[in-house]
Design a protein around this motif. Structure first.
Motif, PDB file in Angstrom:
ATOM      1  N   UNK A  39     -80.796  13.151 -86.359  1.00 41.80           N
ATOM      2  CA  UNK A  39     -81.438  13.355 -87.651  1.00 41.80           C
ATOM      3  C   UNK A  39     -80.423  13.768 -88.704  1.00 41.80           C
ATOM      4  N   UNK A  65     -81.255  15.940 -79.788  1.00 40.28           N
ATOM      5  CA  UNK A  65     -81.579  14.928 -80.774  1.00 40.28           C
ATOM      6  C   UNK A  65     -81.297  15.343 -82.221  1.00 40.28           C
ATOM      7  N   UNK A 123     -83.431   3.327 -73.633  1.00 38.47           N
ATOM      8  CA  UNK A 123     -83.165   3.957 -74.923  1.00 38.47           C
ATOM      9  C   UNK A 123     -82.484   2.990 -75.881  1.00 38.47           C
ATOM     10  N   UNK A 170     -79.147   9.652 -77.913  1.00 38.98           N
ATOM     11  CA  UNK A 170     -78.813  10.798 -78.769  1.00 38.98           C
ATOM     12  C   UNK A 170     -77.423  10.666 -79.384  1.00 38.98           C
ATOM     13  N   UNK A 213     -87.970   5.767 -77.788  1.00 35.83           N
ATOM     14  CA  UNK A 213     -86.876   6.316 -76.995  1.00 35.83           C
ATOM     15  C   UNK A 213     -85.526   5.883 -77.566  1.00 35.83           C
ATOM     16  N   UNK A 214     -84.694   6.832 -77.839  1.00 33.93           N
ATOM     17  CA  UNK A 214     -83.458   6.553 -78.555  1.00 33.93           C
ATOM     18  C   UNK A 214     -82.305   7.329 -77.940  1.00 33.93           C
ATOM     19  N   UNK A 259     -85.732   9.335 -82.718  1.00 30.54           N
ATOM     20  CA  UNK A 259     -86.120   9.504 -81.314  1.00 30.54           C
ATOM     21  C   UNK A 259     -87.471  10.182 -81.120  1.00 30.54           C
ATOM     22  N   UNK A 260     -88.223  10.377 -82.178  1.00 31.62           N
ATOM     23  CA  UNK A 260     -89.451  11.144 -82.000  1.00 31.62           C
ATOM     24  C   UNK A 260     -90.432  10.449 -81.071  1.00 31.62           C
ATOM     25  N   UNK A 261     -90.701   9.181 -81.322  1.00 32.48           N
ATOM     26  CA  UNK A 261     -91.624   8.510 -80.409  1.00 32.48           C
ATOM     27  C   UNK A 261     -91.029   7.230 -79.854  1.00 32.48           C
TER      28      UNK A 261
END
Lengths: 1149, 589
Positions: B57, B53, B392, B506, B503-504, B499-501
């Protein structure tokens, strides 16, 4: 410079008593079960033959090299506080210090006593021993005290009935005879160094006195009552003297029982000849370890000139030994000085495939964290020395160097400036310190002679740090090699062996230890990456530095959290040995020290026994274990414990060396004066003669009671920790007294005492059992008949038949009291806890919910179960733990059975998370051979699964294969029938990537079966049938492995199949057969659900791993051994998601 | 339905642009089938899920960095903290290069770190999808018996609390720095009545921040502890869109019918129960009413609707009772999610009632949409959390096999990704005869991003939101959907908590959720109630009654309420951006 220059001349001469010997010991090592040796005899003998270390460097070494980037700002944070001016007024102020380290050197005697009113003590010529004591005063200044005038001596007993003419003349004759013999024994060694300025011939034997007010500790009526006390010039001569006396010698003025002078050679039994010199001093002057000492004003001299000083300490004092006032660790003097603790960690750049070797691989970073004891604000300095540039770290000093030599020297500058009292770290003792020393030596050899001074880490000027390998063998820990390093004036306190000795954990990696105790994780940077980071940019090295710094900070936090230092300080104070002894030696020295101290008070002497070659311990019967009545008890089981059973037995029955009667003596003695122990040894009553051991124990236990009380009343948390450390130290010390008497190769083994203790223990246990079972019966008006279901060493488990905890408590309390009344003081049966429910599986194997109060249970207590063993996979630990939780806490046996069945079903259907099946073992010595890295074939006899796997992985990809010292994770996969275990081990990542089937049957039979059977045996019948076989084991699933070279799948031909019914379809027919096509939506939804689940799992695991490692912007490099970031699950989900996506994508859009 | 062919439907030319999300939703690499070993290994090279991930960022920071920095510099210059010349100097390129003790500007990603002991542990059980669920939506413990109070309580425990040792970090590739308020008077500041508004909104208020937000921080690093004392925080905001739409906003009064966009979410097809708890109206009946509204011109002005966007929730979440659906509040929404996943889970092993239910719901949805389409209205379908697509973000469009009838209307029906983006052209006549066309950018999602963000933003007491009074009590601690939506606009990012909480996917090269241009209409679906807000260029709310809206470039924010919950749809007039809610229930008819 007096003492140092003197020391240098002596260096070539073999009398030098280098401090190394003090700590080294023969086999002194870790071991608390008493089977370690500490051969003080060997130790002294060593001195005379063992020429140690490299020669001292010449005087021309400049002390500190100036470095441009070490600024005054740096230094000002590093250095100790300045010495207050009041210290220098020696005639007005006492000098108080808490000492930590002690050693001894040979030197010339003092010219004058610093106390002007007294004359010089001890020998006035030749080489005399000088004790060096290092400590810290109240203001945090380092102090070295040179203690002069204490002379080494030994006692030698006259045989029973013989007398000696104690006149000065006769003793003078004896002295000269001994002098002659000693010189003969020492040979030319003695004369060689004999070039003192005053031309006098120094004496070896300084004097002889005759004592008749002392007795031997051995026996009620000791055979030895007359002693010769012989003083010698240097402590190293005592073993020689002892040999002379043991071999037999003719001395004048000895008369036998009939008053006739004896002319022939006689043997004199040596007494207290194995006491190390510094301990001799400590005992005689009542100085205990890590305690406060006061140098009264006017009695000491401070060395003010730098040239005068022999050490790097801020304050240096000379004093005569009898002037120092030892402070009892009570009241004001219970405090701990502001000690400086340096924790450090190094990183080296290893080559691929090899464990770093100092010969080739450079040290690239050294991280340090310096803290002061008692300062709550955390470390006062954190810094990193790096090789190559490094970006700054917030809150830490970064000091970069272009060459390794520079970095090492800068670090040494830091070491000197910070002047730490204690070095700590994680595995520094066996890795970091030896590596630095070896590395410096390697570099020095190559080119840079400046590095000769690098290894001067100690407080003594121009003194190299030395190390040596020691071998340690113990039944508890197996064989290990340790490196012992001597850094004068500083104590090395490695946290790794401490954790290994004091806490039972499944893994001792710093990461998992910190997770356990600090609930803090650190990122595990694999060493193959370290090299890449070092070769990268400043930012890469920054990352490495942050990691390295964390490694330095964590051991210190651990130390604080576990109050390690305070516990050791208290232990040293209680037992009277230096702190360093506690770290590097076993339990015996502590007890020995206590016995010697006590004996001195009551004029007893301890014989120096000859080592009985093979250990010579005729075994004796140990503790007893009552046969357990295996069952799952759903009613409360009360536990009655003997409080400190063995110590109280020794007290109650007055068991001691000095109270023992031989059978012959017993026959002649009034029977009312002694008691025959359960196994036939005789000890006199305490009113006849009180034993030494009971006195020691009494004092220890009384002190413990006081400490416990003080702990309760302690005003601050800090004080509480101090008192808790104290009471723990006292408890451990009391318990080790028994071990001391039973140790076969100990200082003073005495099997009659040890065996009497255990036989009394057995007797008490049996008696308790019979009393409880006889008294608590329906016949006596109780509701139920009590039954003792199990008993072990010092506890019995009683089933009173009561149904609730509240009903059980009064009965148990009453029973404990009544039993205690039966036994002599101070043996006491205590009621502490109730187990309810209680699962008794076997001897020393049980689990139960513990209640110490009626209202609420405390926790689940388990003994002897597989929950912590590391060589099992996580599945076993989890299944056992969860089953027990269900059985014991939830009291839901059907639930536990269901849970186990579902786990077994999951295992057989390949639904188990692979991380739970991973077993890890480390590549230790011997594996080199299998890996083709050299080594000897005989070191690797039995093929081990993980070693074979590592060798295979090396063939596959040498870069990523595990290296020496690594932990190798593996799983067991299916293989040809009859394949050996080591052939079936496989790398979990490889298994995930290639979809290789796991041998679930193997896990069932080899891993789960036994522990499960043990747990469920008392609960259900025929565990094998109902749990391990049965319906839930019928459905199994074995995945199809991905085709790979060399496997059978290579020959399989892949055909397109319908995604709905697996019927084969043509290549151009899409993804479904014509029958499934109408159900397309349904089939799609099914595949989609799998993808959705995998996606969620991916998102969850990877974002959680980012949180654990505290990074969003950098990739996680953790390979997960012992880390909570779920390495295998993360890997697995990546594979899963790919497969699921492929499936969904076959449907098109 | 009797349809009068003669009605003229309003028309707006439509250019979809949601396809940019689709690249992320269905990556190309995975289209290679299961092949030989060589192929498989090649696929694993390309497998986007082999990535981590961190790239998300990095891409996000790279995209938003300059915008944040510019805002921060502007503000710092205005305040006189830095002068024009040295502002480049105090803006540190990387966090570790920051100098101690001087004014500096740092740009990085916010990390709100809560105490690990208050974090739910990672479940060790494999094959259990609920573990991820329970973590993502901690309010969903206890299936149906989880009382509101309990949910609020668990939310509260999840909220940031510096007293419990939680800290805020700013991170970039080089490392982290801890952020702390400039002085200890943070609390006092929020009490201040006047003059503090500006300061307060910029100071380090954890209630305005969530992990994953990119921000520029103005402050000083104190030397001893290495903590950044924050003076103010600046977000990226949203840049102006292309100039054409700007002057187009100068709208002359015209009586010509304005094309209207209809936004609806949570149609809830397949819901078993017939009546809604609150109003007594049947959900199916309401849907019929909506259909009629759109297709029967005699009834209302439905003909002006030029396009319908269904923002998620087309099918009802599993076999839950309508009473449960009817419960208001965000947490409830999350509650039902778990159940869906149970469906998913059970389906993967054996077809069950849940699977049948889904098939039934989809048929009903398909039928309903096709009826809409047959009347000639273009329909865009955005899948939502409960819909049968992947998890996601960005979520894939529904598969064609799931809506076979609707898919026959190739020209009118588009299955879109979640989030959604498109441009609607609005024909304008200016100066009488001349026809010009301007485009309106429409951006929206099913609402999960905002629902997730809401969990991290607690409502501070002094917000000017009047709804706070209406809504005191239970969920008052959670900020409203509108506040959260507005906040995402300020952040310049649609879904910062992924994507921290959240769902995403990558992604690596770019972050698809960065707002690179200003949308004209920005909506989220599945909210608990209707809310709207008009926002000017600076991201500040505009008083709609005032005249100042003329001449500015505005964004219409809309929280589309769940239709199943409220029976409401939202109409947005494309020229004036006026917004109204239409309610379908018994009382209206």
């Amino acid at each position: 410079m007096m003492s140092t220059s003197r020391k240098r001349t002596l260096d070539d001469d073999l009398y030098d008593e280098s401090p190394k010997h003090l700590r080294g010991g023969g086999g002194g090592g870790y071991g608390d079960d008493g089977d370690d040796l500490f051969n003080d005899d060997d130790l002294f003998e060593d001195n005379l033959v063992d020429h140690d270390g490299p020669p001292e460097p010449a005087d021309d070494v400049e002390e500190d090299i100036a470095f441009g980037d070490i600024t005054d700002a740096h230094r000002s944070r590093w250095t100790r506080p300045a010495v207050p001016s009041s210290v220098w007024k020696t005639s007005e102020n006492d000098l108080n210090l808490q000492w930590l380290d002690i050693d001894m050197i040979g030197g010339s005697p003092l010219a004058a006593n610093p106390n002007k009113n007294k004359k010089v003590l001890g020998a006035s010529s030749g080489t005399v021993p000088i004790i060096r004591l290092y400590g810290v005063n109240e203001t945090g200044n380092s102090v070295a005290v040179f203690i002069h005038g204490f002379t080494a001596y030994g006692y030698f007993a006259l045989p029973r009935g013989y007398e000696v003419d104690g006149s000065d003349g006769n003793l003078g004759k004896i002295r000269s005879i001994l002098e002659e013999n000693l010189r003969a024994k020492l040979g030319s060694q003695f004369d060689k160094g004999d070039n003192t300025s005053n031309g006098e011939t120094p004496m070896a034997c300084l004097g002889v006195t005759c004592l008749s007010n002392k007795q031997s500790i051995m026996g009620y009526d000791p055979s030895h009552t007359k002693f010769l006390k012989v003083y010698v010039a240097m402590p190293g001569m005592i073993p020689k003297l002892k040999t002379i006396m043991e071999e037999g010698i003719t001395l004048p003025g000895i008369t036998n029982a009939n008053g006739q002078e004896v002319r022939e050679s006689m043997i004199f039994q040596p007494y207290e000849c194995n006491v190390p010199y510094v301990m001799r001093y400590m005992i005689d002057r009542d100085v205990t370890g890590a305690s406060w000492l006061s140098l009264p004003k006017g009695t000491y001299h401070l060395r003010k000139n730098e040239s005068e000083k022999g050490t790097h300490c801020q304050i240096e004092a000379d004093i005569c030994f009898n002037e120092i006032i030892p402070r009892k660790p009570e009241g004001e003097w219970a405090k701990v000085a502001p000690l400086r603790i340096l924790s450090f960690d190094i990183e080296c750049q290893g080559r691929k495939g090899y464990f770093p070797e100092a010969e080739h691989d450079p040290v690239i970073q050294i991280a340090n964290s310096l803290s002061v004891y008692g300062e709550s604000k955390g470390p006062i300095v954190q810094n990193v020395f790096t090789l190559g540039g490094c970006l700054p770290i917030v809150g830490a000093q970064v000091i970069s160097s272009n060459t390794e030599e520079d970095m090492l020297l800068k670090w040494r500058t830091f070491l000197h400036a910070s002047d730490a009292d204690i070095f700590t770290g994680y595995n520094v003792q066996n890795f970091d310190i030896p590596y630095l020393l070896d590395r410096a030596a390697a570099l020095w050899k190559k080119k840079d002679s400046k590095l000769r001074i690098f290894t001067q880490w100690g407080r003594v000027k121009n003194c190299q740090t030395r190390k040596r390998e020691t071998m340690f063998q113990s039944s508890a820990y197996g064989r290990r090699t340790n490196t012992e390093t001597t850094i004068e004036g500083r104590v090395i306190f490695d946290m790794l062996p401490y954790m290994q000795r004091n806490h039972k954990l499944s893994s001792y990696s710093l990461n998992s230890v910190c997770a356990e105790f600090l609930s803090q994780q650190k990122e595990d940077v694999h060493h193959s990456i370290i090299s890449d980071l070092q070769n990268g940019s400043d930012a890469d090295r920054h990352r490495l530095a942050v990691y390295c710094l964390k490694d330095a900070i964590l051991p210190q936090r651990l130390m604080d959290k576990l109050s390690v230092l305070i516990n050791y300080v208290e232990m040293a104070r209680v037992t009277g040995v230096p702190v360093s002894f506690l770290i590097s030696r076993g339990q015996q020295i502590k007890v020995f020290s206590m016995i010697l101290r006590k004996c001195r008070d009551v004029n007893l002497l301890v014989p120096t026994l000859k080592k009985s070659g093979s250990g010579g311990d005729e075994g004796y019967e140990g503790a007893t274990v009552l046969d357990p009545i295996k069952s799952y008890y759903e009613i409360p089981i009360a536990t009655l414990d003997f409080a400190s059973l063995y110590p109280s037995i020794m007290q109650a029955y007055n068991l001691c060396y000095s109270t023992m009667l031989s059978p012959q003596e017993a026959a002649k003695t009034d029977p009312s004066m002694f008691k025959r122990s359960e196994n036939g040894h005789n000890f006199v009553h305490s009113n006849v003669k009180k034993g030494i051991l009971p006195i020691i124990l009494e004092e220890l236990l009384a002190a413990r009671k006081r400490a416990k009380k003080d702990m309760k009343n302690a005003p601050t948390e800090f004080e509480k920790a101090v008192q808790n450390g104290r009471q723990l130290a006292l408890k451990v010390s009391a318990n080790s007294v028994y071990g001391f008497t039973g140790a076969g190769v100990g200082q003073l083994p005495c099997v009659p005492i040890a065996s009497s203790v255990t036989s009394y223990g057995r007797f008490l246990l049996e008696k308790t059992k019979s009393y409880v079972e006889e008294h608590y019966t329906q016949a006596h008006g109780y509701e139920h008949n009590a039954q003792v279901v199990y008993g072990d060493t010092d506890s019995v488990m009683v089933k009173f038949g009561t149904k609730t905890v509240a009903d059980t408590f009064p009965l148990a309390i009453e029973a404990a009291k009544k039993c205690s009344d039966l036994f002599p003081n101070p043996i006491e049966l205590e009621f502490e806890k109730v187990y309810y429910p209680y699962l008794l599986m076997n001897k020393k194997r049980y689990a139960g919910l513990m209640w110490t109060q009626i209202e609420k249970y405390d926790y689940m207590d388990t003994k002897g179960l597989e929950t912590v063993r590391r060589d099992n996979c996580a599945l076993v630990r989890e299944v056992i733990q969860t089953s027990l939780d269900k059985i014991i806490i939830e009291r839901n046996v059907p639930g536990a059975i269901e849970y186990v069945k579902s786990q077994i079903a999951d295992l057989l259907q390949n639904k188990m998370d692979i991380s739970r099946l991973v077993i890890t073992k480390s590549l230790n010595k011997g594996a080199e051979y299998a890996l083709g890295l050299g080594g000897k074939a005989e070191d690797y006899k039995v093929k081990q699964a993980h070693v074979e796997l590592a060798a295979r992985m090396r063939k596959r990809d040498p870069g990523s294969a595990p290296q020496m010292g690594d932990r190798v994770p593996y799983v067991i996969i299916t293989a040809a029938k009859g394949a050996a275990n080591f052939e079936k081990a496989e790398d979990p990542i490889y298994v995930l990537e290639n979809n290789i089937p796991i041998d679930s049957k193997w896990y069932l039979t080899n891993q789960l079966s036994n522990p499960l059977t043990r747990i469920f045996e008392p609960i259900i019948d025929n565990v094998e049938k109902s749990l391990l076989q049965g319906d839930h084991t019928r459905k199994i699933f074995i995945p199809t492995p991905t085709a790979k070279k060399g496997s059978l799948m290579m020959f399989a031909h892949k055909k397109a199949t319908c995604m709905g019914c697996k019927a084969s379809i043509g290549v151009d027919e899409g993804n479904l057969c014509k029958y499934c096509l109408p159900k397309e939506a349904e089939i799609y939804l099914g595949k989609l659900a799998v993808l959705k689940e995998a996606e969620l799992r991916y998102a969850h695991l990877w974002s959680e791993a980012q949180r654990i490692h505290g990074t969003l912007h950098t990739d996680i490099m953790c390979t997960g051994d012992g880390c909570a970031c779920q390495f295998y699950r993360r890997k697995k989900v990546q594979a899963d998601i790919r497969l699921a996506q492929e499936q969904v994508d076959r449907f098109g859009r | 339905m009797p349809t009068d062919q003669s009605i003229t439907r309003a028309y707006a030319p439509y250019t979809p642009s949601w396809q940019r999300f689709h690249e992320f939703a269905a990556p190309l690499a995975s289209s290679s089938g299961a092949g030989s070993a060589a192929m498989a290994s090649a696929a694993s090279q390309l497998n986007p899920y082999a990535r981590q991930y961190s790239h998300v960022y990095s891409a996000r920071l790279a995209a938003l960095r300059e915008r944040c920095l510019a805002n921060a510099k502007q503000s710092a210059r205005d305040e006189g903290i830095i002068s024009g010349e040295d502002d480049d100097e105090c803006a540190a390129e990387r966090i570790i290069e920051v100098k101690e003790g001087v004014w500096s500007i740092l740009v990085g990603t916010i990390v709100k770190e809560t105490d690990p002991t208050r974090r739910p542990p990672v479940q060790s059980k494999y094959n259990d999808a609920t573990d991820a669920q329970s973590f993502l939506f901690p309010s969903s413990d206890g299936e149906n018996n989880g009382s509101q109070m309990k949910q609020i309580e668990s939310l509260r425990s999840y909220l940031f609390d510096s007293e419990k040792g939680d800290v805020i970090h700013l991170e970039d590739e080089s490392g982290r720095v801890e952020l702390a308020p400039e002085d200890e008077t943070l609390d006092a500041m929020s009490v201040d009545v006047d003059g503090s508004t500006f300061k307060k909104s910029n100071a380090l208020d954890p209630n305005n921040l969530a992990t994953g937000v990119v921000a520029a921080v103005v402050g000083k690093v104190c030397a001893t502890k290495g903590i950044m004392k924050v003076h103010s925080i600046h977000f990226a905001g949203v840049p102006l869109s292309d100039a054409t739409s700007q002057d187009a906003m100068l709208i002359e009064e015209e009586e010509e019918e304005e094309p209207v966009l209809l936004l609806v979410s949570g149609l809830g097809c397949g819901s078993d129960s017939s009546t809604d708890g609150e109003t007594g109206a049947s959900l199916a009946l309401r849907r019929e009413m909506l259909l009629e509204y759109l297709t029967d011109p005699s009834l209302s002005n439905g003909a002006s609707v030029c396009r319908v966007i269904i923002a998620g929730g087309g099918v009802s979440p599993s076999n839950q009772s309508a009473g449960d659906i009817g419960r208001p509040g965000g947490p409830n929404k999350e509650n039902s999610k778990k159940n869906y996943n149970n469906v998913a889970k059970s389906k993967s092993s054996k077809p069950s009632d849940a699977a049948n239910h889904m098939a039934f719901s989809l048929r009903e949805l398909d039928l309903y949409i096709s009826e809409l389409l047959s009347s000639g209205i273009p329909v865009d379908y955005i899948p939502g959390w409960h819909d049968p697509t992947n998890a996601n973000w960005p979520q894939r469009p529904l598969h064609s096999c799931l809506l076979p009838l609707s898919c026959t209307f190739v020209d009118l029906f588009s299955r879109c990704t979640n989030p959604y983006e498109g441009t609607l052209g609005v024909a304008r006549s200016r100066n009488g005869a001349k026809n010009a066309e301007s485009s309106m950018k429409v951006l929206g999602s099913d609402g999960l991003s905002v629902a997730d963000l809401r969990r991290f933003l607690s409502k501070s007491d002094s917000t000017k939101d009047n709804d706070a009074e209406k809504n005191d009590g239970d969920d008052a601690i959670v900020s409203s959907c509108m506040d959260a939506l507005h906040q995402t606009l300020k952040y310049g990012h649609m879904a910062p908590t992924g994507p921290d909480s959240l769902p995403t996917f990558p992604s690596s090269e770019s972050d698809p959720f960065v707002l690179s241009s200003r949308p004209d209409v920005y909506f989220v679906g599945n909210c608990d109630r209707f809310e709207t807000r008009l926002v000017n260029v600076n991201g500040e709310e505009i008083d709609e009654s005032g005249d100042d809206k003329v001449g500015t470039c505005m964004t219409r924010l809309v929280c589309v309420p769940s239709f199943a919950l409220t029976g409401e749809v939202v109409l947005v007039k494309l020229k004036s951006l006026e917004c109204e809610v239409v309610s379908f229930n018994d009382a209206n008819l």
